[in-house]
Write a protein that holds these residues in place. Structure first.
Motif, PDB file in Angstrom:
ATOM      1  N   ARG A 101     -20.810  71.693  57.574  1.00  0.00           N
ATOM      2  CA  ARG A 101     -21.751  70.445  57.868  1.00  0.00           C
ATOM      3  C   ARG A 101     -23.287  71.106  57.821  1.00  0.00           C
ATOM      4  NH1 ARG A 101     -18.690  70.858  63.364  1.00  0.00           N
ATOM      5  NH2 ARG A 101     -19.864  72.176  63.734  1.00  0.00           N
ATOM      6  N   LYS A 102     -23.340  72.135  57.668  1.00  0.00           N
ATOM      7  CA  LYS A 102     -25.380  72.511  57.525  1.00  0.00           C
ATOM      8  C   LYS A 102     -25.207  72.681  55.810  1.00  0.00           C
ATOM      9  CE  LYS A 102     -26.497  75.585  61.135  1.00  0.00           C
ATOM     10  NZ  LYS A 102     -26.989  76.636  61.882  1.00  0.00           N
ATOM     11  N   LYS A 140     -25.574  68.747  54.374  1.00  0.00           N
ATOM     12  CA  LYS A 140     -26.213  68.187  54.168  1.00  0.00           C
ATOM     13  C   LYS A 140     -27.379  68.793  53.209  1.00  0.00           C
ATOM     14  CE  LYS A 140     -30.030  67.324  58.075  1.00  0.00           C
ATOM     15  NZ  LYS A 140     -30.506  68.069  59.519  1.00  0.00           N
ATOM     16  N   ARG A 195     -26.514  67.090  49.995  1.00  0.00           N
ATOM     17  CA  ARG A 195     -27.229  64.886  50.406  1.00  0.00           C
ATOM     18  C   ARG A 195     -28.314  64.986  49.986  1.00  0.00           C
ATOM     19  NH1 ARG A 195     -23.727  61.611  52.390  1.00  0.00           N
ATOM     20  NH2 ARG A 195     -22.785  62.643  54.252  1.00  0.00           N
ATOM     21  N   LYS A 196     -29.132  65.809  49.661  1.00  0.00           N
ATOM     22  CA  LYS A 196     -30.882  65.882  50.441  1.00  0.00           C
ATOM     23  C   LYS A 196     -30.939  66.418  48.500  1.00  0.00           C
ATOM     24  CE  LYS A 196     -34.847  67.868  52.550  1.00  0.00           C
ATOM     25  NZ  LYS A 196     -35.473  68.623  53.273  1.00  0.00           N
TER      26      LYS A 196
END
Length: 407
Positions: free
Chosen positions: A303-304, A307, A310-311
């Motif tokens: 999950r980290k 994220k 995606r950034k």
């Protein structure tokens, strides 16, 4: 009751690795020298005598050129006797070598010795089909002999091989032929031994592998070592291990059809390991990849990571966005350049983004993603998704007339 032919029954062997290794080693004069030296020991000689086979059986013959001293062995030993001989002469040396040298090749070579007494069963269907499909002459004979294959296709439909992953290893235009050959092989096994379907299958096989039958001509027995040497000598390094193993299996089938005995020597026991791996791949596919299970810690890490990805790239699921929304980075430019060589643009994948479930499945393959590795695997996932869609469309288009040929 089995037929004794691997085309009908598959390969069923008890791996007596120690005995087979010892029997093969008896071809070398140096081994006879070691035995002769040990025969001076009363306990060793008495033990060997207890493993003597019945009188009247053929004696071991010393190799040509053998000149070392000693009394030699003048009886044939039982399997247990050969295993005892192995333990006395080689077991300690091999174990020391394995302990001292972390050599995967040596460990693989010693594998049958550690599996001594283990029964192995290999379904050779996948190797027969793969070997025939990969040979264009076999496929041409298939088309000539079976222009209408509906009857054989029914046998495929009713077989357990419908659920196998064999087709994952084939090109789309090969799949209908593979199904037809599978049906033909199933019919071979359901009719009387050496029936019409059997002779037809052998005709197709000979069209592409006639040189193997010619090589076997005049022989009464052939060893696994001889078959492997013959097959590998005719192929360059570009041929896959799966193809070579398939041809080795076909050589065994042709040998039995020609009345040539196939001897399971030590090399053949080694090949059984690769046959098992190949059968598993053809039956189940390649599996989920190198990652472990999805632990709570791994999921939190993913999950980290996602994220962060995606950034950086603005997407975690679109190949087109990966390339065109991020300027002209080196990887983007290189990917576009490679695709351009084949007249493809990354824009072709617009609308083929991975679903949320597909992204989750991709992430689950690895517990230690990096930006570079996920970037690369996201591209590969798009390519595979598109190829799979094309394959399904091709099969649906040719379903009513699966004899249609694209070439």
């Amino acid at each position: 009751m089995g037929t004794g032919k691997i085309l009908y029954d598959g390969i069923r062997e008890v791996i007596n690795g120690k005995a087979v290794f010892m029997r093969q080693s008896m071809q070398h004069g140096q081994v006879y020298g070691q035995i002769a030296e040990r025969l001076k020991e009363e306990e060793f000689r008495r033990k060997l005598e207890s493993y003597r086979k019945d009188e009247g059986e053929a004696e071991w013959k010393k190799p040509a050129g053998y000149t070392e001293g000693g009394d030699g062995i003048t009886c044939v030993l039982t399997e247990e006797g050969l295993e005892y001989l192995f333990d006395e002469l080689f077991s300690g040396k091999i174990l020391r070598r394995l302990k001292e040298a972390d050599d995967p090749a040596y460990r693989m070579y010693a594998l049958p010795m550690f599996l001594n007494g283990v029964e192995k069963e290999v379904d050779i269907t996948c190797f027969v089909i793969y070997g025939l499909i990969c040979n264009q002459r076999c496929r041409q004979m298939l088309w000539a002999e079976l222009p209408e294959g509906d009857d054989y296709y029914k046998y495929y439909e009713q077989s357990r091989y419908r659920s196998w992953a064999m087709e994952e290893c084939l090109k789309a235009e090969e799949i209908w032929d593979a199904r037809l050959l599978t049906g033909l092989l199933e019919k071979v096994r359901q009719e009387e031994e050496n029936g019409p379907a059997y002779r037809l299958l052998m005709k197709i096989m000979d069209a592409g592998y006639g040189e193997l039958r010619q090589w076997l001509s005049g022989k009464t027995m052939v060893t696994g070592t001889e078959i492997k040497t013959q097959v590998f000598a005719t192929h360059s390094g570009e041929y896959s291990m799966l193809y070579c193993i398939s041809e080795i299996v076909l050589a065994m089938v042709i040998a039995q059809d020609s009345g040539v005995e196939v001897c399971f020597d030590y090399e053949m026991l080694l090949l059984l390991h690769f046959m098992e791996r190949g059968e598993t791949e053809m039956r189940e596919g390649n599996g989920r990849g190198p990652g472990g299970g999805s632990t709570e810690k791994a999921e939190d890490g993913n999950r980290k990571f996602i994220k962060k990805f995606r950034k950086k790239y603005g997407t975690v699921s679109s190949l087109e966005a990966l390339v065109f929304r991020n300027g002209t980075k080196r990887m983007d430019s290189l990917l576009s350049g490679v695709m351009a060589q084949y007249h493809i643009s990354p824009r072709m994948f617009c609308g083929l983004e991975l679903t949320e479930e597909e992204v989750e499945a991709l992430l689950g393959l690895n517990d230690n993603w990096t930006v570079k590795s996920y970037w690369s695997m996201l591209v590969i996932a798009h390519l595979c998704k598109y190829i799979e869609a094309l394959k399904e469309r091709y099969l649906a288009h040719t379903a009513e007339n699966f004899r249609q040929r694209p070439f």
